[in-house]
Design an enzyme around this catalytic site. Structure first.
Site, PDB file in Angstrom:
ATOM      1  N   LYS A   1      -1.562  15.332 -10.515  1.00  9.46           N
ATOM      2  CA  LYS A   1      -0.705  14.972 -11.643  1.00  9.46           C
ATOM      3  C   LYS A   1       0.244  16.114 -12.022  1.00  9.46           C
ATOM      4  O   LYS A   1       1.338  15.869 -12.529  1.00  9.46           O
ATOM      5  CB  LYS A   1      -1.561  14.533 -12.835  1.00  9.46           C
ATOM      6  CG  LYS A   1      -2.284  13.215 -12.585  1.00  9.46           C
ATOM      7  CD  LYS A   1      -1.307  12.097 -12.194  1.00  9.46           C
ATOM      8  CE  LYS A   1      -1.978  10.767 -11.970  1.00  9.46           C
ATOM      9  NZ  LYS A   1      -1.024   9.693 -11.627  1.00  9.46           N
TER      10      LYS A   1
ATOM     11  N   ASP B   1       0.861  -1.178   0.000  1.00  9.71           N
ATOM     12  CA  ASP B   1       0.000   0.000   0.000  1.00  9.71           C
ATOM     13  C   ASP B   1       0.897   1.226   0.000  1.00  9.71           C
ATOM     14  O   ASP B   1       1.669   1.444   0.941  1.00  9.71           O
ATOM     15  CB  ASP B   1      -0.889  -0.020   1.246  1.00  9.71           C
ATOM     16  CG  ASP B   1      -1.854   1.161   1.316  1.00  9.71           C
ATOM     17  OD1 ASP B   1      -1.700   2.114   0.537  1.00  9.71           O
ATOM     18  OD2 ASP B   1      -2.756   1.118   2.177  1.00  9.71           O
TER      19      ASP B   1
ATOM     20  N   ASN C   1       3.249   3.864 -10.600  1.00  7.98           N
ATOM     21  CA  ASN C   1       1.994   3.890 -11.344  1.00  7.98           C
ATOM     22  C   ASN C   1       0.740   3.970 -10.476  1.00  7.98           C
ATOM     23  O   ASN C   1      -0.304   4.427 -10.951  1.00  7.98           O
ATOM     24  CB  ASN C   1       1.939   2.621 -12.220  1.00  7.98           C
ATOM     25  CG  ASN C   1       0.575   2.363 -12.801  1.00  7.98           C
ATOM     26  OD1 ASN C   1       0.131   3.048 -13.716  1.00  7.98           O
ATOM     27  ND2 ASN C   1      -0.122   1.363 -12.264  1.00  7.98           N
TER      28      ASN C   1
ATOM     29  N   TYR D   1      -7.585  15.394  -9.105  1.00  5.07           N
ATOM     30  CA  TYR D   1      -6.728  14.569  -9.955  1.00  5.07           C
ATOM     31  C   TYR D   1      -5.735  15.427 -10.724  1.00  5.07           C
ATOM     32  O   TYR D   1      -4.537  15.114 -10.786  1.00  5.07           O
ATOM     33  CB  TYR D   1      -7.597  13.760 -10.922  1.00  5.07           C
ATOM     34  CG  TYR D   1      -6.835  12.789 -11.786  1.00  5.07           C
ATOM     35  CD1 TYR D   1      -6.336  11.605 -11.256  1.00  5.07           C
ATOM     36  CD2 TYR D   1      -6.608  13.052 -13.131  1.00  5.07           C
ATOM     37  CE1 TYR D   1      -5.635  10.704 -12.051  1.00  5.07           C
ATOM     38  CE2 TYR D   1      -5.912  12.158 -13.929  1.00  5.07           C
ATOM     39  CZ  TYR D   1      -5.427  10.993 -13.383  1.00  5.07           C
ATOM     40  OH  TYR D   1      -4.729  10.102 -14.175  1.00  5.07           O
TER      41      TYR D   1
END
Length: 252
Positions: free
Chosen positions: A159, A60, A87, A155
């Site tokens: 990123k 995790d 990833n 999100y």
């Protein structure tokens, strides 16, 4: 007598599904030893397909002890870490900045930013300590690191932060032979992408929902392996791969 070199070793986080799963299989097909890391053992075993060079490891990225144990298991089994594909990630809540729940925001950052940093930090420690020293870290960004979709603020911010992480690792890793690059993928056909589109398409900047082109996730995985297999004196610092014809230029 011909000397047989040991296989290169890759660590793939979020390896049980989607881009991570496809990339782990692409590495295995290319002859790499691969540690498949994720939260569900069953999906990791399935993704590894009982390959003799596959090592499923439950991990995790939000737990420091879990990440340390992952890298310890890889070194114990394979002796070193050559490449890490950072990833693991979550899509985060849907909504504008004044609408999303702060708890969901923090959960997104815990996985996509702090989790990615934690994996990278342990990878760097491992790569500094091994002989010969060095290695390569590949971060999975997104075209959201360039241009967000509407109502994806958590999100998109996570990123954009990944890009800062990538560039910092690339700079700080130079003295130790550690390179870092980022792949930004747009509309690879995964279950996550299907869920985001809710079967109807994607919200465009003008508010209209329309279908968009997608491409085979295996081709995204091949691009990751291409980045990984460059010699140590070359690096792809940034690579963007999208479905042909999808809205990217002009988006936002």
């Amino acid at each position: 007598m011909t000397r047989v070199e040991p296989p290169r070793t890759a660590v793939v986080t979020g390896a049980g599904t989607g881009i991570g799963r496809a990339t782990a299989r692409a590495f295995l097909d290319a002859g790499w030893a691969v540690a498949l890391a994720g939260r569900t053992l069953g999906t990791l075993i399935e993704a590894g397909a009982q390959h003799p060079l596959a090592l499923p490891v439950v991990a995790d990225v939000t737990d420091a002890d879990s990440v340390r144990a992952l890298f310890a298991a890889v070194v114990e089994r394979f002796g070193r870490v050559d490449v890490v594909f950072n990833n693991a990630g979550v899509p985060g809540p849907a909504g504008a900045v004044d609408e999303i729940d702060l708890v969901e925001w923090e959960r997104t950052m815990a996985v996509n930013v702090t989790g990615a940093m934690r994996v990278a930090a342990e990878a760097v420690r491992t790569m500094k300590a091994q002989t010969p020293q060095g290695g390569r870290i590949l971060n999975n960004g997104s075209i959201a690191a360039h241009r967000p979709r509407p109502r994806t603020v958590a999100y998109a911010v996570s990123k954009h932060a990944m890009t800062g992480l990538t560039r910092s690792i690339a700079l700080d890793g130079r003295p130790f032979g550690i390179t870092c690059g980022q792949i930004d993928i747009g509309n690879a056909a995964t279950d996550l992408l299907a869920d985001l589109g809710e079967g109807r398409g994607f919200t465009q900047p003008d508010g209209i929902i329309r279908p968009e082109p997608v491409f085979d996730v295996a081709d995204a995985a091949r691009a990751v392996v291409l980045m990984a297999e460059l010699p140590p004196d070359a690096v792809i610092g940034s690579l963007t791969i999208t479905a042909a014809g999808m809205p990217f230029d002009g988006r936002g």
